[in-house]
Design a protein around this motif. Structure first.
Motif, PDB file in Angstrom:
ATOM      1  N   GLY A 188     -23.219 -71.848  42.289  1.00 13.82           N
ATOM      2  CA  GLY A 188     -23.373 -72.725  40.903  1.00 13.82           C
ATOM      3  C   GLY A 188     -22.524 -72.030  39.770  1.00 13.82           C
ATOM      4  O   GLY A 188     -21.921 -70.997  39.981  1.00 13.82           O
ATOM      5  N   ALA A 189     -22.415 -72.922  38.744  1.00 14.36           N
ATOM      6  CA  ALA A 189     -21.724 -72.220  37.702  1.00 14.36           C
ATOM      7  C   ALA A 189     -22.542 -72.872  36.457  1.00 14.36           C
ATOM      8  O   ALA A 189     -22.876 -74.022  36.252  1.00 14.36           O
ATOM      9  CB  ALA A 189     -20.272 -72.748  37.561  1.00 14.36           C
ATOM     10  N   VAL A 190     -22.465 -72.052  35.139  1.00 17.09           N
ATOM     11  CA  VAL A 190     -22.898 -72.334  34.074  1.00 17.09           C
ATOM     12  C   VAL A 190     -21.661 -72.240  32.938  1.00 17.09           C
ATOM     13  O   VAL A 190     -21.418 -70.830  32.907  1.00 17.09           O
ATOM     14  CB  VAL A 190     -24.261 -71.874  33.687  1.00 17.09           C
ATOM     15  CG1 VAL A 190     -24.810 -72.278  32.275  1.00 17.09           C
ATOM     16  CG2 VAL A 190     -25.329 -72.220  34.622  1.00 17.09           C
ATOM     17  N   ILE A 206     -23.387 -77.438  26.873  1.00 18.37           N
ATOM     18  CA  ILE A 206     -23.967 -76.847  28.098  1.00 18.37           C
ATOM     19  C   ILE A 206     -23.260 -77.645  29.421  1.00 18.37           C
ATOM     20  O   ILE A 206     -23.447 -78.800  29.560  1.00 18.37           O
ATOM     21  CB  ILE A 206     -25.425 -76.554  27.891  1.00 18.37           C
ATOM     22  CG1 ILE A 206     -25.883 -76.076  29.336  1.00 18.37           C
ATOM     23  CG2 ILE A 206     -26.100 -77.965  28.028  1.00 18.37           C
ATOM     24  CD1 ILE A 206     -25.646 -74.469  29.444  1.00 18.37           C
ATOM     25  N   ASP A 207     -22.809 -76.950  30.320  1.00 18.49           N
ATOM     26  CA  ASP A 207     -22.208 -77.608  31.489  1.00 18.49           C
ATOM     27  C   ASP A 207     -22.795 -76.705  32.751  1.00 18.49           C
ATOM     28  O   ASP A 207     -22.814 -75.600  32.390  1.00 18.49           O
ATOM     29  CB  ASP A 207     -20.673 -77.719  31.409  1.00 18.49           C
ATOM     30  CG  ASP A 207     -20.186 -78.261  30.427  1.00 18.49           C
ATOM     31  OD1 ASP A 207     -19.680 -79.559  30.413  1.00 18.49           O
ATOM     32  OD2 ASP A 207     -19.848 -77.564  29.386  1.00 18.49           O
ATOM     33  N   ALA A 208     -23.457 -77.380  33.629  1.00 20.64           N
ATOM     34  CA  ALA A 208     -23.783 -76.522  34.990  1.00 20.64           C
ATOM     35  C   ALA A 208     -23.442 -77.513  36.052  1.00 20.64           C
ATOM     36  O   ALA A 208     -23.178 -78.784  36.273  1.00 20.64           O
ATOM     37  CB  ALA A 208     -25.384 -76.395  34.662  1.00 20.64           C
ATOM     38  N   MET A 209     -23.225 -76.430  37.230  1.00 20.83           N
ATOM     39  CA  MET A 209     -23.085 -77.044  38.515  1.00 20.83           C
ATOM     40  C   MET A 209     -23.908 -76.409  39.390  1.00 20.83           C
ATOM     41  O   MET A 209     -24.187 -75.042  39.426  1.00 20.83           O
ATOM     42  CB  MET A 209     -21.292 -76.885  38.907  1.00 20.83           C
ATOM     43  CG  MET A 209     -21.208 -77.351  40.151  1.00 20.83           C
ATOM     44  SD  MET A 209     -21.147 -76.027  41.596  1.00 20.83           S
ATOM     45  CE  MET A 209     -20.180 -74.739  40.821  1.00 20.83           C
ATOM     46  N   THR A 790     -12.062 -74.180  13.887  1.00 20.03           N
ATOM     47  CA  THR A 790     -13.256 -74.242  14.709  1.00 20.03           C
ATOM     48  C   THR A 790     -13.555 -72.989  15.192  1.00 20.03           C
ATOM     49  O   THR A 790     -12.514 -72.324  16.020  1.00 20.03           O
ATOM     50  CB  THR A 790     -13.419 -75.232  15.644  1.00 20.03           C
ATOM     51  OG1 THR A 790     -13.340 -76.412  15.219  1.00 20.03           O
ATOM     52  CG2 THR A 790     -14.646 -75.376  16.315  1.00 20.03           C
ATOM     53  N   PHE A 791     -14.453 -72.170  14.904  1.00 19.88           N
ATOM     54  CA  PHE A 791     -14.944 -70.935  15.705  1.00 19.88           C
ATOM     55  C   PHE A 791     -16.141 -71.058  16.589  1.00 19.88           C
ATOM     56  O   PHE A 791     -17.019 -71.827  16.213  1.00 19.88           O
ATOM     57  CB  PHE A 791     -15.525 -70.133  14.718  1.00 19.88           C
ATOM     58  CG  PHE A 791     -14.524 -69.691  13.332  1.00 19.88           C
ATOM     59  CD1 PHE A 791     -13.593 -68.586  13.286  1.00 19.88           C
ATOM     60  CD2 PHE A 791     -14.214 -70.347  12.185  1.00 19.88           C
ATOM     61  CE1 PHE A 791     -12.846 -68.398  12.334  1.00 19.88           C
ATOM     62  CE2 PHE A 791     -13.624 -70.136  11.209  1.00 19.88           C
ATOM     63  CZ  PHE A 791     -12.793 -69.120  11.333  1.00 19.88           C
ATOM     64  N   GLY A 792     -15.948 -70.320  17.777  1.00 19.07           N
ATOM     65  CA  GLY A 792     -16.764 -70.546  18.796  1.00 19.07           C
ATOM     66  C   GLY A 792     -16.899 -69.326  19.459  1.00 19.07           C
ATOM     67  O   GLY A 792     -16.347 -68.398  19.787  1.00 19.07           O
ATOM     68  N   VAL A 793     -18.101 -69.337  20.474  1.00 21.49           N
ATOM     69  CA  VAL A 793     -18.384 -68.372  21.676  1.00 21.49           C
ATOM     70  C   VAL A 793     -18.782 -69.403  22.780  1.00 21.49           C
ATOM     71  O   VAL A 793     -19.411 -70.241  22.775  1.00 21.49           O
ATOM     72  CB  VAL A 793     -19.563 -67.479  20.966  1.00 21.49           C
ATOM     73  CG1 VAL A 793     -20.931 -68.241  20.672  1.00 21.49           C
ATOM     74  CG2 VAL A 793     -19.718 -66.364  22.108  1.00 21.49           C
ATOM     75  N   ASN A 794     -18.243 -68.633  23.886  1.00 21.78           N
ATOM     76  CA  ASN A 794     -18.336 -69.170  25.104  1.00 21.78           C
ATOM     77  C   ASN A 794     -18.919 -68.165  26.123  1.00 21.78           C
ATOM     78  O   ASN A 794     -18.175 -67.113  26.338  1.00 21.78           O
ATOM     79  CB  ASN A 794     -16.935 -69.882  25.685  1.00 21.78           C
ATOM     80  CG  ASN A 794     -17.013 -70.396  27.249  1.00 21.78           C
ATOM     81  OD1 ASN A 794     -16.177 -70.295  27.744  1.00 21.78           O
ATOM     82  ND2 ASN A 794     -18.197 -70.913  27.376  1.00 21.78           N
ATOM     83  N   VAL A 795     -20.013 -68.616  26.943  1.00 23.23           N
ATOM     84  CA  VAL A 795     -20.564 -67.943  27.926  1.00 23.23           C
ATOM     85  C   VAL A 795     -20.343 -68.448  29.399  1.00 23.23           C
ATOM     86  O   VAL A 795     -21.043 -69.611  29.348  1.00 23.23           O
ATOM     87  CB  VAL A 795     -22.063 -67.200  27.547  1.00 23.23           C
ATOM     88  CG1 VAL A 795     -22.575 -66.592  28.599  1.00 23.23           C
ATOM     89  CG2 VAL A 795     -21.788 -66.769  26.209  1.00 23.23           C
ATOM     90  N   THR A 796     -20.086 -67.759  30.395  1.00 27.05           N
ATOM     91  CA  THR A 796     -19.823 -68.534  31.566  1.00 27.05           C
ATOM     92  C   THR A 796     -20.611 -67.620  32.672  1.00 27.05           C
ATOM     93  O   THR A 796     -20.436 -66.395  32.559  1.00 27.05           O
ATOM     94  CB  THR A 796     -18.449 -68.588  31.946  1.00 27.05           C
ATOM     95  OG1 THR A 796     -17.657 -67.561  32.269  1.00 27.05           O
ATOM     96  CG2 THR A 796     -17.643 -69.507  30.875  1.00 27.05           C
ATOM     97  N   LYS A 797     -21.022 -68.197  33.663  1.00 29.57           N
ATOM     98  CA  LYS A 797     -21.666 -67.434  34.896  1.00 29.57           C
ATOM     99  C   LYS A 797     -21.490 -68.191  36.011  1.00 29.57           C
ATOM    100  O   LYS A 797     -21.878 -69.369  36.169  1.00 29.57           O
ATOM    101  CB  LYS A 797     -23.089 -66.957  34.556  1.00 29.57           C
ATOM    102  CG  LYS A 797     -24.030 -66.515  35.705  1.00 29.57           C
ATOM    103  CD  LYS A 797     -23.652 -65.284  35.937  1.00 29.57           C
ATOM    104  CE  LYS A 797     -24.163 -64.423  37.339  1.00 29.57           C
ATOM    105  NZ  LYS A 797     -23.690 -63.224  37.548  1.00 29.57           N
ATOM    106  N   ARG A 798     -21.050 -67.377  37.329  1.00 28.06           N
ATOM    107  CA  ARG A 798     -20.976 -68.195  38.392  1.00 28.06           C
ATOM    108  C   ARG A 798     -22.016 -67.344  39.419  1.00 28.06           C
ATOM    109  O   ARG A 798     -22.214 -66.112  39.228  1.00 28.06           O
ATOM    110  CB  ARG A 798     -19.601 -68.197  38.874  1.00 28.06           C
ATOM    111  CG  ARG A 798     -18.553 -68.930  37.936  1.00 28.06           C
ATOM    112  CD  ARG A 798     -17.208 -69.158  38.990  1.00 28.06           C
ATOM    113  NE  ARG A 798     -17.300 -69.993  39.969  1.00 28.06           N
ATOM    114  CZ  ARG A 798     -17.291 -71.216  40.035  1.00 28.06           C
ATOM    115  NH1 ARG A 798     -16.921 -71.802  38.816  1.00 28.06           N
ATOM    116  NH2 ARG A 798     -17.381 -72.221  40.925  1.00 28.06           N
ATOM    117  N   PHE A 799     -22.515 -68.198  40.461  1.00 25.83           N
ATOM    118  CA  PHE A 799     -23.395 -67.496  41.482  1.00 25.83           C
ATOM    119  C   PHE A 799     -23.326 -68.070  42.700  1.00 25.83           C
ATOM    120  O   PHE A 799     -22.723 -69.223  42.781  1.00 25.83           O
ATOM    121  CB  PHE A 799     -24.690 -67.578  40.830  1.00 25.83           C
ATOM    122  CG  PHE A 799     -25.468 -68.896  40.524  1.00 25.83           C
ATOM    123  CD1 PHE A 799     -26.151 -69.807  41.525  1.00 25.83           C
ATOM    124  CD2 PHE A 799     -25.372 -69.339  39.178  1.00 25.83           C
ATOM    125  CE1 PHE A 799     -26.383 -70.837  41.269  1.00 25.83           C
ATOM    126  CE2 PHE A 799     -25.743 -70.674  38.844  1.00 25.83           C
ATOM    127  CZ  PHE A 799     -26.376 -71.287  39.927  1.00 25.83           C
TER     128      PHE A 799
END
Length: 799
Positions: A188-190, A206-209, A790-799
């Motif tokens: 999975g991934a987010v 938000i994106d998720a798989m 545009t200023f932003g923050v991105n958090v990703t996680k794979r499992f």
């Protein structure tokens, strides 16, 4: 009545590339395609840029494929923070996307641009998608855009791909290949984003798989979902979200009682996802099933130059009624692969279903017509003078539509079937052959709806007192084709390829007008219908010389085409109803080189001859203000492209591209039927001469479990114009602009998780990609541009 639809200074180019040279950047390398249609995997590739692509409808290495193609992996797209195919313009020379907001994008390659059917084929996996033909027969301008998450790779094929990809690929093909289900593991991934736009609102996504094996090595499913809240930044300086609000500036023009009360109006959203199933009952057979869905709801991100200049502030609009795009897209696809000894059989069936409501403010069309002179001109057609009774009817009706929008519900249902076979052996003789069927049905209802003068909200389309015009168009396209492409390798170095495609299309267009509009010279008209049909052949020839394993030269002559059609103008004389296909010949020389391990440099030069152009034109004496599409004139395009990808070290890489396009008319747009605006020597619209991009990425190991990463990318787009003729009063200059993006953070070396900060549009350039003007805007300039800094923050996680 009920209401509906609530809803800086430029930076010199040298500064962008000077900064690029001081930061670390990333390659646009791609991974190999997964699944049964991949004979060679990424791990077998020589290095990260020598990847496997399927541009020839069979598996070939990128550097051994004798055509101009750029490929970017999902991993590289994620590293750059890319979420839309519009971001591919950073990685591919000569790719231009005229962006008028989500669901309203025109894709151009190598300067092939005009009204009508698309000139670039856009594919999601095996499914071609297209826009609605709308009321102007211009399906090319509303290409749908599914979010790019969990992508395997994207391919941009430059130059005509008509033999293998058909009529929509006259200028090239853009393909997005998504990751497929895996039956060997759960994964999975987010990915979550939070951003803020200078002078605007906050946005988030938000994106998720999740991938789930059902039967080990046999059956698996993969689900992807996303939600993207746009960060609004366009202010309406006329309308008010609160009708009781007072002005904040006293210099409001007379009759416009509200100012700067409706802020950040383009803060809409896109939501969707896809479900994929992969069944592999044997090593030879793979069956893929997929369902895609996306919904977009947003007011228009367009703004106007003139009120922006008066107020000394960018990103403002003076539209007096709501405008926007409300879009639902669905794709259903089934694909079967069977590996025989010596060849592969692929069967594809796809159904594309789109429901869209396009809303555009047109109130300025009717400015100044609410007078006795206007009554005489539009009601009486200059035959006499309006009586008091006629004025009493005409004046309030005309003033009502000075706050109005074209409200256009439209649907597209396109069923495509394809059967192809291709070689899968090591023989010097390689081949691909196939059959193609398409059945497309489009319905467009075009209404003129009046709006609440204070809020701009449109009254209900079912309210007859709000309906000032009502026309419905039915458009049917049936197409069938057969194609073959054959290659033979002589002496292990010289390969000759020849291909052809036979096409047969039939177009039928019908329409009716239920409510006429005197300002459109339109009266109630019963259903009428016109037909058109055409068939023919196109060809491709390619000669490739593999001088050594690191050097490939090729020469190509390839033809592309797109279907003709039938104009939707009700009451148009029969001689003007149909228009024929237009076609191009692309003559190209190219070289693909490997300078050292991990360093690739590719070049291409081309000339394109474009004949029998489909053009927007008008005729006199037809009793209608609507334009039409006709065939007139020719164009010649000279161009060159260069691409560099370099993995300098294991943690430092750079890439860049440069495109030159000189696209001009080679004949006047004059025929025996129409006279259009273009004359020999005019530059084609929306085509800059120079495009360029550069990217750099650097990673630094902090410890065994963490590394720092920094990425910089920048692009340059030269100036262009919105129409052909310098004498056109509605012609607008689209200035050159530069865009730079910075992204940095920390991540695990295997990308299990990451935390990134980014700044898009680093120098806050007013990056205008589209400007236009017409009678519908009262001569004001509608403008679409990239968002402000545009200023932003991105958090990703794979499992």
């Amino acid at each position: 009545m009920t209401t509906i639809l609530e809803a800086k200074t430029r930076v010199p180019l040298f500064r962008v590339f000077l900064l690029a040279g001081t930061l670390m950047a990333s390659p646009g390398a791609a991974l190999a395609q997964s699944g049964s249609d991949t004979a060679t995997t990424a791990s077998e590739a020589i290095d990260s840029a020598d990847i496997v692509v399927t541009a020839l409808r069979r598996n070939t290495r990128l550097q051994e494929t004798p055509l101009a193609i750029s490929a970017t992996s999902g991993e590289a797209l994620a590293a750059a923070g890319s979420s839309s195919f519009t971001d591919l313009t950073r990685n591919a020379p000569s790719l231009r996307i005229v962006d008028s907001g989500p669901g309203q994008r025109r894709v151009l390659i190598r300067g092939i641009q005009s009204s009508g059917e698309p000139t670039v084929g856009v594919y999601y996996d095996e499914t071609p998608v297209s826009g609605s033909v709308s009321t102007s027969s211009d399906a090319a301008g509303t290409t749908p855009d599914f979010r790019l998450f969990d992508v395997e790779r994207a391919e941009v094929l430059r130059g005509p791909q008509g033999t293998l990809f058909g009529s929509g690929s006259m200028g090239g093909t853009l393909r997005v290949i998504f990751e497929k289900p895996r039956s060997d593991k759960v994964e999975g991934a987010v990915s979550a984003n939070l951003s803020t736009v200078e002078g605007g609102k906050e946005g988030y996504s938000i994106d998720a798989m999740v991938n789930l094996p059902i039967i080990e090595d046999k059956l698996a499913v993969r689900f992807v979902g996303y939600y993207n809240k746009f960060a609004g930044y366009v202010d309406n300086v006329i309308l008010a979200s609160d009708p009781t609000a007072k002005n904040v500036i006293d210099s409001t023009p007379a009759g416009d009682p509200f100012l700067r009360n409706d802020k950040d109006i383009n803060d809409g959203y896109a939501a969707g996802g896809r479900a994929l199933v992969r069944f592999t009952p044997s090593e030879r057979l793979t069956i893929d099933l997929a369902a895609f869905y996306e919904k977009v709801s947003t007011q228009s991100p367009g703004w106007r130059l003139e009120p922006s200049a008066i107020l000394g502030r960018k990103y403002v609009t003076s539209a007096r009624a709501r405008a926007g795009n409300y879009d639902e897209n669905r794709i259903y696809n089934g694909t079967l692969h069977y590996e025989f000894d010596g060849f592969t059989l692929v069967g594809v069936t796809s159904y594309f279903d789109r429901d869209r409501v396009a809303v555009s403010d047109v109130g300025d069309t009717f400015n100044g017509r609410d007078t006795a002179a206007g009554c005489r001109q539009y009601l009486l057609r200059n035959a006499g003078t309006c009586t008091d009774a006629q004025l009493a009817s005409y004046l309030p009706a005309t003033r009502a539509i000075q706050q109005s929008s074209l409200y256009q519900p439209q649907s597209v249902k396109n069923w495509v079937n394809e059967l192809r076979v291709s070689s899968n052996n090591e023989s010097p003789f390689q081949w691909t052959a196939g059959l193609f069927l398409e059945d497309r049905k489009t319905v467009v209802r075009s209404t003129l709806l009046t709006a609440n003068p204070a809020t701009g909200s449109l009254y209900d389309v079912d309210d007859p007192t709000a309906l000032a015009y009502d026309r419905t168009i039915f458009d049917y396209l049936k197409q069938k084709a057969a194609y073959v492409e054959l290659s033979y390798k002589f002496f292990d170095q010289l390969t000759f390829t020849a291909g052809t495609r036979y096409y047969d299309f039939r177009k039928r267009v019908g329409g009716k007008i239920d409510v006429g509009q005197i300002h459109y010279s339109s009266v109630v008209t019963p259903y009428t219908e016109a037909k058109n049909k055409e068939d023919g052949f196109i060809y491709k020839f390619n000669l490739a010389w593999q001088a050594n394993p690191d050097l490939l030269f090729y020469a190509q002559a390839a033809q592309g085409f797109r279907p003709g059609g039938v104009n939707q103008v009700i009451g148009l004389p029969a001689a003007l109803a149909g228009y024929s296909s237009d076609s191009i010949w692309n003559y190209e020389l190219g070289a693909k080189t490997k300078l050292a391990r991990g360093i690739y440099f590719n070049l291409a030069g081309y000339r394109i001859d474009w004949d029998n152009l489909q053009v927007s034109a008008r005729t006199t004496g037809t009793g209608s203000v609507f334009g039409l599409i006709a065939n007139a004139g020719a164009a010649r395009i000279w161009g060159a492209e260069a691409e560099l990808t370099a993995d300098i070290t294991s943690n430092f890489s750079v890439s860049g591209n440069l495109g030159y396009t000189d696209a001009k008319l080679s004949e006047d747009q004059i025929s025996t039927i129409v006279t259009a605006t273009g004359r020999k020597g005019n530059r084609l619209a929306f085509i800059p001469k120079i495009t360029a991009g550069i990217a750099a990425e650097y990673t630094h190991e902090l410890n065994d479990d963490m590394e720092a990463i920094a990425r910089f990318d920048a692009s340059h787009v030269g100036r262009s114009y919105s129409t052909l003729s310098p004498a056109d009063i509605y012609r607008r200059l689209i200035p050159a602009h530069e865009m730079a993006n910075l992204r940095f953070g920390v991540q695990q070396p295997d990308n299990d998780w990451g935390l990134y900060f980014y700044i898009n549009n680093l120098f806050d350039d007013t990056a205008i990609n589209s400007s236009s003007s017409s009678a519908n805007t009262g001569g004001l300039t509608n403008t679409f541009s990239a968002p402000p800094r545009t200023f932003g923050v991105n958090v990703t996680k794979r499992f």
